[in-house]
Design an enzyme around this catalytic site. Structure first.
Site, PDB file in Angstrom:
ATOM      1  N   ARG A 195      11.851   1.684  -5.463  1.00  0.00           N
ATOM      2  CA  ARG A 195      10.943   1.191  -6.492  1.00  0.00           C
ATOM      3  C   ARG A 195       9.590   0.933  -5.828  1.00  0.00           C
ATOM      4  O   ARG A 195       9.500   0.800  -4.618  1.00  0.00           O
ATOM      5  CB  ARG A 195      11.474  -0.102  -7.114  1.00  0.00           C
ATOM      6  CG  ARG A 195      12.798   0.062  -7.856  1.00  0.00           C
ATOM      7  CD  ARG A 195      13.130  -1.219  -8.594  1.00  0.00           C
ATOM      8  NE  ARG A 195      14.447  -1.180  -9.198  1.00  0.00           N
ATOM      9  CZ  ARG A 195      14.735  -0.612 -10.358  1.00  0.00           C
ATOM     10  NH1 ARG A 195      13.783   0.000 -11.037  1.00  0.00           N
ATOM     11  NH2 ARG A 195      15.959  -0.640 -10.851  1.00  0.00           N
ATOM     12  N   THR A 198       3.985  -1.709  -3.472  1.00  0.00           N
ATOM     13  CA  THR A 198       2.539  -1.867  -3.633  1.00  0.00           C
ATOM     14  C   THR A 198       1.958  -0.787  -4.541  1.00  0.00           C
ATOM     15  O   THR A 198       0.783  -0.831  -4.869  1.00  0.00           O
ATOM     16  CB  THR A 198       1.834  -1.799  -2.267  1.00  0.00           C
ATOM     17  OG1 THR A 198       2.143  -0.540  -1.645  1.00  0.00           O
ATOM     18  CG2 THR A 198       2.303  -2.921  -1.366  1.00  0.00           C
ATOM     19  N   THR A 203       9.823   6.555  -7.479  1.00  0.00           N
ATOM     20  CA  THR A 203      10.665   7.527  -8.189  1.00  0.00           C
ATOM     21  C   THR A 203      11.743   6.829  -9.008  1.00  0.00           C
ATOM     22  O   THR A 203      12.054   7.251 -10.127  1.00  0.00           O
ATOM     23  CB  THR A 203      11.307   8.504  -7.189  1.00  0.00           C
ATOM     24  OG1 THR A 203      10.280   9.217  -6.493  1.00  0.00           O
ATOM     25  CG2 THR A 203      12.197   9.509  -7.901  1.00  0.00           C
ATOM     26  N   ASP A 256       3.614  -1.797   9.707  1.00  0.00           N
ATOM     27  CA  ASP A 256       4.689  -0.808   9.620  1.00  0.00           C
ATOM     28  C   ASP A 256       4.823  -0.164  10.992  1.00  0.00           C
ATOM     29  O   ASP A 256       4.291   0.914  11.231  1.00  0.00           O
ATOM     30  CB  ASP A 256       4.347   0.240   8.558  1.00  0.00           C
ATOM     31  CG  ASP A 256       5.549   1.106   8.183  1.00  0.00           C
ATOM     32  OD1 ASP A 256       6.655   0.818   8.688  1.00  0.00           O
ATOM     33  OD2 ASP A 256       5.376   2.055   7.399  1.00  0.00           O
ATOM     34  N   LYS A 288      -1.604   6.877   4.137  1.00  0.00           N
ATOM     35  CA  LYS A 288      -1.140   6.222   5.360  1.00  0.00           C
ATOM     36  C   LYS A 288      -1.508   7.038   6.597  1.00  0.00           C
ATOM     37  O   LYS A 288      -1.687   6.487   7.680  1.00  0.00           O
ATOM     38  CB  LYS A 288       0.380   6.027   5.300  1.00  0.00           C
ATOM     39  CG  LYS A 288       0.847   5.081   4.207  1.00  0.00           C
ATOM     40  CD  LYS A 288       2.367   4.984   4.187  1.00  0.00           C
ATOM     41  CE  LYS A 288       2.849   4.075   3.066  1.00  0.00           C
ATOM     42  NZ  LYS A 288       4.332   4.005   3.013  1.00  0.00           N
TER      43      LYS A 288
END
EC number: 2.4.2.57
Length: 506
Positions: A195, A198, A203, A256, A288
């Site tokens: 889900r 941000t 999908t 990350d 990213k």
């Protein structure tokens, strides 16, 4: 120390208890320390303090602890100090820049899954790996430990195909096309998706409009074997649960770590038993991955890790400086995807990207010859086989297989954002588009989002609509429109970006 139990029906995601400061002092524990709680069973929990919420002589048990003890419930429990888990020393080792052994990583992941670590301890580990990246060996061991931390799918039929997008591009609804294209050609593709955290719609948020998406591992296996593919929410499964717990801590830190990203992606692929994986790596401003060089490095790392895990990984560097298609937000994106499946009508960027990546999977699965996968993917869209397969997937997941794009409802409140002058769209800001879509209510309000009338490089005249904002609530539309007008998510050739007025000293 014997303490009376006071249940607190609040979920905190950890084994946590609350002690009155008087009892904590008597036990000799500090906030964040552990205590052992014993009645007929024994467990370890992290301590919080209070001066008035819990009276002396009592212990507050949060929901998770209460549930763990409920089968052997007693009115009083014995509480005594506990040692810190070994993982805390392993984390300190990582912070000192030392390398971990496979056994240490296994212990660490086990403690993360079993809720034996506080979020601040997990945050320390993530920060340490962000500063001091893991070696290839450590990353492989971390990935394997994450795979082994939960359920795994074991199929009798092979090959198993999968696809993953690194993310960062709004409107990336390609899985709704790729999965039925691949499954329609006889390959198995159990697609677990996320889900939006941000973004304006993951999908799973999109597929949920058409069918339920929450299934366990056994159900995913059964449905995939029956119709060839599924589009489900990975968070409802117990697949690689350590990953979800790490992501939860990463989010507020806005970090990350490279090794964590690799392990996160590949653990989910390993847990579903994937043999062949295509990685979508969007590159460009607002994504990213800022440039092709970064994308190539990430691709090499993913391919290398896949090889270590026995997975065949191919990567596609894709254009990510503007949205995929012309819609952002769950319902709008589903409509756009269904139109392509129903009549092969839709934005070129959506069709081309979907067919290219699906074609790679078809070639890897040996159902298309070298350089023939794209053509087969396009043919599968044109001849209706992808639509037929998508209807089968919708049906087996509990949705209405006869749904069409005309049946999908969008937000009733709309407003256009218009061009300030004649010219061309020079640039679109992905992050701003997502911010505006979220202000409009996406992804929680399925009908909220943005329809783009113009994209980068396209001409327009002053007063032409550049985009339409959709919302299910008038107040959210007003907030989104206000934001879009104050700081437009696009630049038109010749438009004034900002006015800075002169000032006089007083």
């Amino acid at each position: 120390m014997q303490l009376k139990v006071q249940p607190i029906d609040v979920k905190v995601g950890k084994y946590k208890v609350i002690l009155n400061t008087i009892d904590a002092k008597e036990l000799g524990v500090h906030e964040g320390d552990r205590v052992r709680i014993k009645n007929h069973v024994t467990l370890t929990a992290i301590v919080d303090f209070t001066e008035d919420m819990i009276s002396p002589g009592m212990i507050g048990l949060y929901h998770e602890v209460k549930e763990a003890l409920s089968k052997e419930w007693t009115e009083t429990v014995e509480v005594f100090p506990a040692e810190k888990p070994k993982s805390t020393y392993i984390i300190r080792k990582t912070m000192d820049g030392q390398k971990l052994t496979k056994e240490e990583i296994d212990i660490l992941v086990k403690d993360i899954v079993e809720e034996n670590l506080a979020e601040i301890e997990i945050a320390a580990f993530l920060t340490a790996t962000y500063i001091n990246d893991m070696t290839d060996d450590e990353t492989e061991w971390l990935t394997r430990a994450m795979i082994d931390s939960g359920d795994k799918l074991e199929f009798d039929t092979h090959p198993i195909m999968d696809k993953h997008s690194i993310g960062g591009v709004p409107g990336n609804k390609i899985s709704l096309l790729i999965v039925p294209i691949v499954a329609a050609n006889g390959l198995l593709i159990p697609k677990t998706s996320s889900r939006a955290i941000t973004g304006a719609g993951g999908t799973a948020d999109l597929m949920e409009i058409l069918a339920p998406v929450e299934f366990d591992a056994a159900e995913i296996k059964r449905m995939t074997e029956e119709v060839g593919g599924v589009l489900v929410w990975g968070g409802a499964t117990n697949i690689a649960p350590a990953d979800d717990k790490l992501i939860k801590v990463e989010y507020p830190l806005s970090i990350d770590p490279h090794c964590q990203m690799l392990a996160s992606i590949m653990a989910k692929k390993g847990a579903i038993g994937a043999d062949h994986v295509v990685m979508d790596i969007p590159t460009g401003p607002g994504t990213k991955i800022k440039n092709v060089q970064e994308g190539r490095k990430l691709a090499r790392d993913l391919i290398n890790l896949g090889d270590r895990l026995g997975m065949d990984v191919d990567c596609a560097l894709t254009y990510g400086a503007s949205p995929v298609g012309r819609t952002i937000g769950p319902a709008l994106e589903v409509i756009e995807a269904l139109k392509v499946l129903e009549s092969f009508e839709g934005p070129n960027s959506l069709i081309e990207k979907s067919a290219s990546l699906a074609g790679m999977l078809l070639e890897m699965g040996n159902v298309a010859g070298k350089d023939k996968g794209y053509d087969l993917a396009i043919e599968t869209l044109k001849n209706g086989k992808a639509l037929t397969k998508f209807k089968e997937i919708i049906k087996i997941q509990g949705g209405n297989p006869d749904v069409t794009h005309k049946d999908i409802s969008v937000g009733e409140f709309t407003e256009d954002i218009i061009a300030p002058n004649n010219g061309y769209i020079l640039e679109m800001d992905n992050k701003r588009l997502v911010q505006i879509a979220r202000l409009a209510g996406a992804p929680n309000d399925k009908g909220a989002g943005i329809l783009l009338h113009r994209k980068q490089g396209e001409p327009l005249k002053e007063g032409d609509p550049v985009m339409t904002i959709y919302a299910e609530k008038k107040s959210k539309l007003e907030n989104a429109v206000k934001s879009a007008k104050e700081r437009p998510p696009f630049i038109v050739e010749g438009m004034m970006l900002e006015r800075i007025q002169s000032f006089k000293e007083i």
